[in-house]
Design a protein around this motif. Structure first.
Motif, PDB file in Angstrom:
ATOM      1  N   LEU A   1       0.825  -1.211   0.000  1.00 52.11           N
ATOM      2  CA  LEU A   1       0.000   0.000   0.000  1.00 52.11           C
ATOM      3  C   LEU A   1       0.860   1.261   0.000  1.00 52.11           C
ATOM      4  O   LEU A   1       0.489   2.291  -0.532  1.00 52.11           O
ATOM      5  N   GLN A   2       2.024   1.146   0.622  1.00 47.20           N
ATOM      6  CA  GLN A   2       2.929   2.309   0.700  1.00 47.20           C
ATOM      7  C   GLN A   2       3.809   2.436  -0.547  1.00 47.20           C
ATOM      8  O   GLN A   2       4.653   3.321  -0.628  1.00 47.20           O
ATOM      9  N   GLY A   3       3.638   1.513  -1.483  1.00 42.35           N
ATOM     10  CA  GLY A   3       4.463   1.550  -2.689  1.00 42.35           C
ATOM     11  C   GLY A   3       5.886   1.076  -2.451  1.00 42.35           C
ATOM     12  O   GLY A   3       6.787   1.325  -3.248  1.00 42.35           O
ATOM     13  N   LYS A   4       6.094   0.394  -1.329  1.00 46.50           N
ATOM     14  CA  LYS A   4       7.429  -0.131  -1.017  1.00 46.50           C
ATOM     15  C   LYS A   4       7.484  -1.576  -1.488  1.00 46.50           C
ATOM     16  O   LYS A   4       7.065  -2.490  -0.788  1.00 46.50           O
ATOM     17  N   ARG A   5       8.008  -1.777  -2.674  1.00 43.60           N
ATOM     18  CA  ARG A   5       7.941  -3.105  -3.271  1.00 43.60           C
ATOM     19  C   ARG A   5       9.155  -3.982  -2.968  1.00 43.60           C
ATOM     20  O   ARG A   5       9.502  -4.872  -3.717  1.00 43.60           O
ATOM     21  N   LEU A   6       9.810  -3.682  -1.868  1.00 42.14           N
ATOM     22  CA  LEU A   6      10.816  -4.614  -1.386  1.00 42.14           C
ATOM     23  C   LEU A   6      10.198  -5.337  -0.185  1.00 42.14           C
ATOM     24  O   LEU A   6       9.872  -4.725   0.819  1.00 42.14           O
ATOM     25  N   PHE A   7       9.994  -6.637  -0.368  1.00 41.31           N
ATOM     26  CA  PHE A   7       9.318  -7.424   0.663  1.00 41.31           C
ATOM     27  C   PHE A   7      10.316  -8.325   1.372  1.00 41.31           C
ATOM     28  O   PHE A   7      11.270  -8.791   0.775  1.00 41.31           O
ATOM     29  N   TYR A   8      10.076  -8.561   2.655  1.00 41.51           N
ATOM     30  CA  TYR A   8      10.977  -9.447   3.400  1.00 41.51           C
ATOM     31  C   TYR A   8      10.220 -10.097   4.552  1.00 41.51           C
ATOM     32  O   TYR A   8       9.155  -9.630   4.958  1.00 41.51           O
ATOM     33  N   THR A   9      10.790 -11.184   5.046  1.00 42.79           N
ATOM     34  CA  THR A   9      10.205 -11.864   6.195  1.00 42.79           C
ATOM     35  C   THR A   9      10.771 -11.226   7.454  1.00 42.79           C
ATOM     36  O   THR A   9      11.978 -11.259   7.674  1.00 42.79           O
TER      37      THR A   9
ATOM     38  N   SER B   1      17.090  -1.138   5.011  1.00 44.82           N
ATOM     39  CA  SER B   1      17.977  -0.146   4.399  1.00 44.82           C
ATOM     40  C   SER B   1      17.443   0.292   3.036  1.00 44.82           C
ATOM     41  O   SER B   1      17.903   1.276   2.468  1.00 44.82           O
ATOM     42  N   LEU B   2      16.484  -0.447   2.535  1.00 47.49           N
ATOM     43  CA  LEU B   2      15.907  -0.182   1.216  1.00 47.49           C
ATOM     44  C   LEU B   2      14.408  -0.378   1.298  1.00 47.49           C
ATOM     45  O   LEU B   2      13.942  -1.224   2.055  1.00 47.49           O
ATOM     46  N   ASP B   3      13.660   0.369   0.504  1.00 41.49           N
ATOM     47  CA  ASP B   3      12.218   0.184   0.486  1.00 41.49           C
ATOM     48  C   ASP B   3      11.702  -0.271  -0.861  1.00 41.49           C
ATOM     49  O   ASP B   3      10.628  -0.837  -0.979  1.00 41.49           O
ATOM     50  N   LYS B   4      12.476   0.023  -1.902  1.00 43.68           N
ATOM     51  CA  LYS B   4      11.934  -0.189  -3.241  1.00 43.68           C
ATOM     52  C   LYS B   4      12.580  -1.355  -3.960  1.00 43.68           C
ATOM     53  O   LYS B   4      13.722  -1.718  -3.674  1.00 43.68           O
ATOM     54  N   ASN B   5      11.860  -1.890  -4.916  1.00 45.80           N
ATOM     55  CA  ASN B   5      12.435  -2.856  -5.841  1.00 45.80           C
ATOM     56  C   ASN B   5      13.370  -2.098  -6.785  1.00 45.80           C
ATOM     57  O   ASN B   5      13.224  -0.897  -6.995  1.00 45.80           O
ATOM     58  N   TRP B   6      14.321  -2.846  -7.349  1.00 43.51           N
ATOM     59  CA  TRP B   6      15.335  -2.240  -8.233  1.00 43.51           C
ATOM     60  C   TRP B   6      14.716  -1.487  -9.398  1.00 43.51           C
ATOM     61  O   TRP B   6      15.301  -0.531  -9.905  1.00 43.51           O
ATOM     62  N   ALA B   7      13.551  -1.915  -9.834  1.00 43.08           N
ATOM     63  CA  ALA B   7      12.952  -1.289 -11.020  1.00 43.08           C
ATOM     64  C   ALA B   7      12.158  -0.027 -10.676  1.00 43.08           C
ATOM     65  O   ALA B   7      11.672   0.661 -11.573  1.00 43.08           O
ATOM     66  N   GLN B   8      12.031   0.287  -9.402  1.00 48.63           N
ATOM     67  CA  GLN B   8      11.310   1.506  -9.026  1.00 48.63           C
ATOM     68  C   GLN B   8      12.244   2.711  -9.094  1.00 48.63           C
ATOM     69  O   GLN B   8      13.455   2.572  -8.885  1.00 48.63           O
ATOM     70  N   LYS B   9      11.644   3.848  -9.354  1.00 46.38           N
ATOM     71  CA  LYS B   9      12.425   5.095  -9.450  1.00 46.38           C
ATOM     72  C   LYS B   9      13.079   5.440  -8.113  1.00 46.38           C
ATOM     73  O   LYS B   9      12.473   5.232  -7.068  1.00 46.38           O
ATOM     74  N   ASN B  10      14.276   5.969  -8.173  1.00 43.69           N
ATOM     75  CA  ASN B  10      15.000   6.410  -6.974  1.00 43.69           C
ATOM     76  C   ASN B  10      15.099   5.346  -5.874  1.00 43.69           C
ATOM     77  O   ASN B  10      14.946   5.648  -4.697  1.00 43.69           O
TER      78      ASN B  10
ATOM     79  N   HIS C   1       6.371  -7.796 -10.838  1.00 47.42           N
ATOM     80  CA  HIS C   1       6.467  -7.879 -12.291  1.00 47.42           C
ATOM     81  C   HIS C   1       6.316  -6.464 -12.852  1.00 47.42           C
ATOM     82  O   HIS C   1       5.230  -5.890 -12.795  1.00 47.42           O
ATOM     83  N   PHE C   2       7.398  -5.927 -13.334  1.00 45.24           N
ATOM     84  CA  PHE C   2       7.375  -4.561 -13.874  1.00 45.24           C
ATOM     85  C   PHE C   2       7.401  -4.582 -15.393  1.00 45.24           C
ATOM     86  O   PHE C   2       8.186  -5.327 -16.001  1.00 45.24           O
ATOM     87  N   LYS C   3       6.548  -3.754 -15.987  1.00 43.65           N
ATOM     88  CA  LYS C   3       6.675  -3.435 -17.404  1.00 43.65           C
ATOM     89  C   LYS C   3       7.029  -1.965 -17.421  1.00 43.65           C
ATOM     90  O   LYS C   3       6.188  -1.123 -17.100  1.00 43.65           O
ATOM     91  N   ASN C   4       8.245  -1.647 -17.728  1.00 43.87           N
ATOM     92  CA  ASN C   4       8.798  -0.326 -17.449  1.00 43.87           C
ATOM     93  C   ASN C   4       8.521  -0.026 -15.975  1.00 43.87           C
ATOM     94  O   ASN C   4       8.737  -0.886 -15.156  1.00 43.87           O
ATOM     95  N   ARG C   5       8.006   1.161 -15.652  1.00 37.27           N
ATOM     96  CA  ARG C   5       7.816   1.459 -14.217  1.00 37.27           C
ATOM     97  C   ARG C   5       6.486   0.949 -13.680  1.00 37.27           C
ATOM     98  O   ARG C   5       6.178   1.110 -12.496  1.00 37.27           O
ATOM     99  N   LYS C   6       5.672   0.379 -14.545  1.00 41.89           N
ATOM    100  CA  LYS C   6       4.345  -0.060 -14.110  1.00 41.89           C
ATOM    101  C   LYS C   6       4.463  -1.418 -13.414  1.00 41.89           C
ATOM    102  O   LYS C   6       4.917  -2.392 -14.006  1.00 41.89           O
ATOM    103  N   ALA C   7       4.026  -1.438 -12.147  1.00 39.60           N
ATOM    104  CA  ALA C   7       4.252  -2.627 -11.329  1.00 39.60           C
ATOM    105  C   ALA C   7       3.026  -3.508 -11.198  1.00 39.60           C
ATOM    106  O   ALA C   7       1.912  -3.025 -11.092  1.00 39.60           O
ATOM    107  N   GLY C   8       3.249  -4.802 -11.216  1.00 34.28           N
ATOM    108  CA  GLY C   8       2.214  -5.786 -10.921  1.00 34.28           C
ATOM    109  C   GLY C   8       2.771  -6.790  -9.933  1.00 34.28           C
ATOM    110  O   GLY C   8       3.935  -6.726  -9.561  1.00 34.28           O
TER     111      GLY C   8
END
Ligand SMILES: [Zn+2]
Length: 362
Positions: free
Chosen positions: A82-90, A103-112, A138-145
């Motif tokens: 919901l927060q757009g933080k696409r780095l998930f962990y246990t 130390s990170l919140d985003k997936n590599w394909a997300q901006k910044n 699953h990213f198609k360019n910056r669009k995330a699924g």
């Protein structure tokens, strides 16, 4: 270009991977050195710079104001999504981990996602399309699924259909070796399956990079370093904080006495050493990193509730992984570092070069 990231690839698996093994004859290939650490390795792949620049080592860094953390992984994943933080962990169940945050919140394909531009930033800037199949993202360019489940078949199916100029896919299945060991029947079976999946993707593109973020080796000796630390009678949170991983321990001291006690204790141990961060091109805000000798593992640690049979994260000059690069350039280097891929990918894709720590392979 197609980039196939096979997580936790021990080069000895090639015995059970006939297709990948045979591709070595006609492609550039060789041992691959990665930075010491965990999350920082892929950050270096993405940026072409050592961890002393992007500053990522582990997935966790100290929290300014320690607070209770969500311990349920599904609830945590939902909130992060919901927060757009696409780095998930246990999340760890330990109270000690309330002192740390990712130390990170985003997936590599997300901006910044990092303080340095990534391969996806370069692609976007130069008008190239990309697709990233990195479970569960699953990213198609910056669009995330999102997609499930984690098994390679699902990644493979999406990869088969992908059409972008740059396709990045991540097979996670060999991580199973943590639980069953690198010589187990289960791992041999998975290695064969991944080999077959790669075989079915290999002709998709004239340029294909197969690589891993680290190797995997059986743990031969287990050490209870937590009991050694506890003997020092220091208070977690007041005197110091630390994270015990399977192969490294990172310390942050709150006073001189704690630092002296811990340093003296660690210096007396013969199954690891205090590292000089500069030697490993890493730079974290911690005061000390202790690294276990090759094939020695720490248990208990903060992340595995069960005993692991195999691990990674030892001295990367000793525990190397492997790469294979199919491309039109005939000559190139054999031994490469993970930071070399960014400039090499840019060259293969005819994109403008950039300044980074890596050097061209081709
Ligand atoms: Zn990995």
């Amino acid at each position: 270009m197609l980039c196939i990231f096979i997580d936790a690839l021990n080069p000895s698996y090639f015995e059970y991977m006939p297709f990948i093994n045979s591709r070595r004859e006609n492609s550039l290939h060789g041992y691959l050195e990665v930075p010491l650490g965990y999350t920082g390795i892929m950050a270096s792949f993405m940026t072409g710079v050592w961890p002393d620049k992007h500053k990522i080592f582990d997935l966790f860094v100290p929290e300014e104001k320690p607070r209770k953390k969500i311990k349920n992984k599904y609830l945590l994943a939902f909130i992060r999504l919901l927060q757009g933080k696409r780095l998930f962990y246990t999340p760890s169940k330990l109270r000690a981990m309330d002192y740390f945050k990712p130390s990170l919140d985003k997936n590599w394909a997300q901006k910044n996602c990092l303080s340095y531009p990534t391969i996806f930033d370069f692609l976007e800037k130069n008008g190239k399309s990309f697709e990233v199949i990195d479970w569960p993202n699953h990213f198609k360019n910056r669009k995330a699924g999102i997609f499930f489940p984690k098994k390679y078949q699902h990644t493979f199916k999406l990869a088969k259909k992908s059409k972008a100029d740059f396709v990045f896919i991540h097979f996670l299945d060999l991580e199973l070796a943590h639980e069953c060991g690198v010589k187990s029947e289960k791992i041999i079976k998975v290695a064969k399956e991944i080999d077959n999946a790669v075989k079915n993707l290999y002709d998709k593109d004239k340029d294909v990079l197969i690589f891993s973020d680290h190797g995997m080796n059986d743990i031969e000796k287990e050490i209870n370093i937590l009991s050694e630390i506890k003997k020092l009678k220091l208070t977690f949170g007041k005197d110091l904080i630390y994270i015990i991983g399977s192969t490294t321990i990172e310390f942050w001291f709150k006073n001189k006495q704690a630092e002296e006690k811990v340093t003296k204790m660690l210096q007396s141990l013969d199954y690891g050493r205090i590292i000089d961060k500069k030697d490993f091109n890493i730079n974290t805000d911690s005061d000390l990193i202790f690294l276990a000798n090759f094939k020695t593992g720490f248990y208990p640690n903060f992340f595995s509730s069960q005993h692991f049979k195999a691990m990674h994260g030892w001295d990367p000059k000793i525990q190397k992984t492997y790469y294979i690069l199919k491309n039109s350039f005939k000559k190139g280097r054999k031994d490469v570092k993970i930071i070399d891929f960014l400039p090499t990918i840019l060259k293969i894709m005819n994109l403008p070069e950039t300044k980074c720590d890596g050097e061209l392979i081709v």
